[in-house]
Design an enzyme around this catalytic site. Structure first.
Site, PDB file in Angstrom:
ATOM      1  N   SER A 144      -2.552  -9.905  -1.755  1.00 31.02           N
ATOM      2  CA  SER A 144      -2.938  -9.130  -3.327  1.00 31.02           C
ATOM      3  C   SER A 144      -2.964 -10.982  -4.511  1.00 31.02           C
ATOM      4  O   SER A 144      -2.099 -11.670  -4.193  1.00 31.02           O
ATOM      5  CB  SER A 144      -2.181  -8.432  -4.195  1.00 31.02           C
ATOM      6  N   TYR A 157       6.745  -5.279  -3.472  1.00 31.94           N
ATOM      7  CA  TYR A 157       4.924  -5.607  -3.010  1.00 31.94           C
ATOM      8  C   TYR A 157       4.437  -7.073  -2.813  1.00 31.94           C
ATOM      9  O   TYR A 157       4.320  -7.419  -2.462  1.00 31.94           O
ATOM     10  CB  TYR A 157       3.764  -4.746  -4.464  1.00 31.94           C
TER      11      TYR A 157
HETATM   12  P1  NDP Z   1      -5.597   3.041  -2.896  1.00 31.24           P
HETATM   13  O1  NDP Z   1      -4.935   3.979  -3.425  1.00 31.24           O
HETATM   14  O2  NDP Z   1      -7.261   3.585  -3.688  1.00 31.24           O
HETATM   15  O3  NDP Z   1      -6.095   2.787  -1.328  1.00 31.24           O
HETATM   16  C1  NDP Z   1      -4.825   2.435  -0.584  1.00 31.24           C
HETATM   17  C2  NDP Z   1      -4.960   2.994   0.922  1.00 31.24           C
HETATM   18  O4  NDP Z   1      -4.404   2.775   2.211  1.00 31.24           O
HETATM   19  C3  NDP Z   1      -5.971   4.878   0.926  1.00 31.24           C
HETATM   20  O5  NDP Z   1      -6.820   4.762   1.563  1.00 31.24           O
HETATM   21  C4  NDP Z   1      -4.764   5.142   2.081  1.00 31.24           C
HETATM   22  O6  NDP Z   1      -5.427   6.112   1.917  1.00 31.24           O
HETATM   23  C5  NDP Z   1      -3.741   3.929   2.681  1.00 31.24           C
HETATM   24  N1  NDP Z   1      -2.874   4.211   3.209  1.00 31.24           N
HETATM   25  C6  NDP Z   1      -1.360   3.763   1.889  1.00 31.24           C
HETATM   26  N2  NDP Z   1      -0.504   4.077   2.872  1.00 31.24           N
HETATM   27  C7  NDP Z   1      -0.594   4.510   4.242  1.00 31.24           C
HETATM   28  C8  NDP Z   1      -0.575   4.785   5.427  1.00 31.24           C
HETATM   29  N3  NDP Z   1       1.049   4.852   5.158  1.00 31.24           N
HETATM   30  N4  NDP Z   1      -1.190   4.818   6.150  1.00 31.24           N
HETATM   31  C9  NDP Z   1      -2.537   4.263   6.622  1.00 31.24           C
HETATM   32  N5  NDP Z   1      -2.822   4.464   5.676  1.00 31.24           N
HETATM   33  C10 NDP Z   1      -2.145   4.260   4.544  1.00 31.24           C
HETATM   34  O7  NDP Z   1      -6.034   1.374  -2.981  1.00 31.24           O
HETATM   35  P2  NDP Z   1      -6.802  -0.191  -3.497  1.00 31.24           P
HETATM   36  O8  NDP Z   1      -7.361   0.463  -3.020  1.00 31.24           O
HETATM   37  O9  NDP Z   1      -6.529  -0.821  -4.781  1.00 31.24           O
HETATM   38  O10 NDP Z   1      -6.205  -1.430  -2.109  1.00 31.24           O
HETATM   39  C11 NDP Z   1      -6.557  -1.550  -0.759  1.00 31.24           C
HETATM   40  C12 NDP Z   1      -5.494  -2.244  -0.340  1.00 31.24           C
HETATM   41  O11 NDP Z   1      -5.730  -3.561  -1.229  1.00 31.24           O
HETATM   42  C13 NDP Z   1      -4.025  -2.461  -0.695  1.00 31.24           C
HETATM   43  O12 NDP Z   1      -3.729  -2.959   0.174  1.00 31.24           O
HETATM   44  C14 NDP Z   1      -3.793  -2.785  -2.512  1.00 31.24           C
HETATM   45  O13 NDP Z   1      -2.407  -3.808  -1.771  1.00 31.24           O
HETATM   46  C15 NDP Z   1      -5.067  -3.867  -2.140  1.00 31.24           C
HETATM   47  N6  NDP Z   1      -5.013  -4.861  -3.465  1.00 31.24           N
HETATM   48  C16 NDP Z   1      -5.232  -3.650  -4.373  1.00 31.24           C
HETATM   49  C17 NDP Z   1      -5.963  -4.588  -5.691  1.00 31.24           C
HETATM   50  C18 NDP Z   1      -6.156  -3.680  -6.874  1.00 31.24           C
HETATM   51  O14 NDP Z   1      -6.428  -4.021  -7.825  1.00 31.24           O
HETATM   52  N7  NDP Z   1      -6.970  -2.556  -6.335  1.00 31.24           N
HETATM   53  C19 NDP Z   1      -5.539  -5.838  -6.232  1.00 31.24           C
HETATM   54  C20 NDP Z   1      -4.690  -6.503  -4.868  1.00 31.24           C
HETATM   55  C21 NDP Z   1      -4.865  -6.241  -3.732  1.00 31.24           C
HETATM   56  P3  NDP Z   1      -3.856   7.551   2.966  1.00 31.24           P
HETATM   57  O15 NDP Z   1      -2.779   7.459   1.165  1.00 31.24           O
HETATM   58  O16 NDP Z   1      -5.234   8.293   3.403  1.00 31.24           O
HETATM   59  O17 NDP Z   1      -3.371   7.289   3.805  1.00 31.24           O
END
Ligand code: NDP
Length: 254
Positions: A144, A157
């Site tokens: 990130s 985070y």
């Molecule tokens: P979302 O919230 O859209 O997606 C997060 C995903 O992680 C979901 O698919 C969720 O699926 C899964 N997840 C969360 N907790 C768990 C768990 N305990 N076990 C399994 N799966 C889990 O967020 P983003 O797409 O934005 O984020 C994806 C990644 O990118 C993350 O690591 C985030 O930190 C990173 N990121 C995002 C940025 C942004 O601007 N959006 C910027 C920089 C980094 P489910 O709930 O079904 O388990």
């Protein structure tokens, strides 16, 4: 052989049911890889599997709570068994708890680190023997901007994301001998459920991002597809331990 052809490869994308994970999964599927969507929410995951299958590849949902090491190990074992191999692991599942650093309960801090950092390590550990046996593999860890910058509301985070960059470098050096490349991607501000929550919780965030991003827009999940394909295929065979921002110039500007 095309540098970007992933036909015959098998990929796991944790958190691949939406947002950045699904954006990357679609890139991998369009390049020919079979994709395992590993996450908690079955309904959302089955919708994602439908989208990926429509691209003409095999895709399947496997339940995962990445904060539970046993669940990580079981998911990787099932994926490798069901698909017969494992070539690509994208550690994308992640979450944040936004509050001032002085207010974190230890359990909250731990939950963020278990999900964003420890889960990625355990998935890597579980995937490694399969990749080693096959003669190589590709691991992509999602960091990130908070791996570079801090924020008053993101102590846990940003600690987890800074650590994932350093974990990436250590795994890359350890496993280069096995032809396993391990790289990190640092997305900028991408329009997903995670950042929609942040926009509600952090006043003025939307305007700050638009003003602060040289590209002048939020990224979209599809903006991450290209880097996923690059880091998953032969084009990146001599790239390992790298950290690649995909951020519309956010980290380049003072
Ligand atoms: P979302 O919230 O859209 O997606 C997060 C995903 O992680 C979901 O698919 C969720 O699926 C899964 N997840 C969360 N907790 C768990 C768990 N305990 N076990 C399994 N799966 C889990 O967020 P983003 O797409 O934005 O984020 C994806 C990644 O990118 C993350 O690591 C985030 O930190 C990173 N990121 C995002 C940025 C942004 O601007 N959006 C910027 C920089 C980094 P489910 O709930 O079904 O388990």
């Amino acid at each position: 052989m095309s540098l970007f052809d992933l036909s015959g490869r098998v990929a796991i994308v944790t958190g691949g049911n939406g947002g950045i994970g699904l954006g990357m999964a679609k890139g991998l599927a369009a390049a020919g890889a079979a994709v395992v969507v590993a996450a908690r929410n079955r309904e959302k995951s089955e919708r994602a599997v439908g989208e990926l299958s429509a691209l003409g590849v095999l895709s399947s949902f496997m339940p995962l709570d990445v904060a539970d090491p046993q669940s990580c190990r079981a998911m990787v074992a099932e994926a490798a068994e069901r698909f017969g191999r494992l070539d690509i692991l994208v550690n994308n599942a992640g979450m944040s708890i936004r509050k001032p650093p002085e207010s974190y309960a230890v359990e909250e801090w731990q939950r963020v680190l278990d999900t964003n950092l420890t889960g990625a390590l355990v998935c890597c550990q579980a995937a490694y023997p399969h990749m080693q046996r096959q003669g190589g593999g590709k691991i992509i860890n999602i960091g990130s901007m908070m791996a570079i910058f801090g924020a008053a509301y993101a102590a846990a985070y940003s600690a987890s994301k800074g650590a994932i960059v350093q974990l990436t470098k250590s795994l890359a050096t350890a496993w280069a001998k096995d032809n396993v490349q391990v790289n990190a991607v640092l997305p900028g501000w991408i329009d997903t459920e995670l950042t929609r929550d942040a926009r509600h919780q952090v006043p003025g965030l939307n305007e700050r991002i638009l003003n602060r991003t040289p590209a002048g827009r939020w990224g979209m999940p599809d903006d991450l597809a290209g880097v996923a394909v690059f880091l998953s295929g032969p084009a990146s065979d001599f790239v390992t331990g790298a950290t690649i921002p995909v951020d519309g110039g956010f980290s380049a500007e003072f």
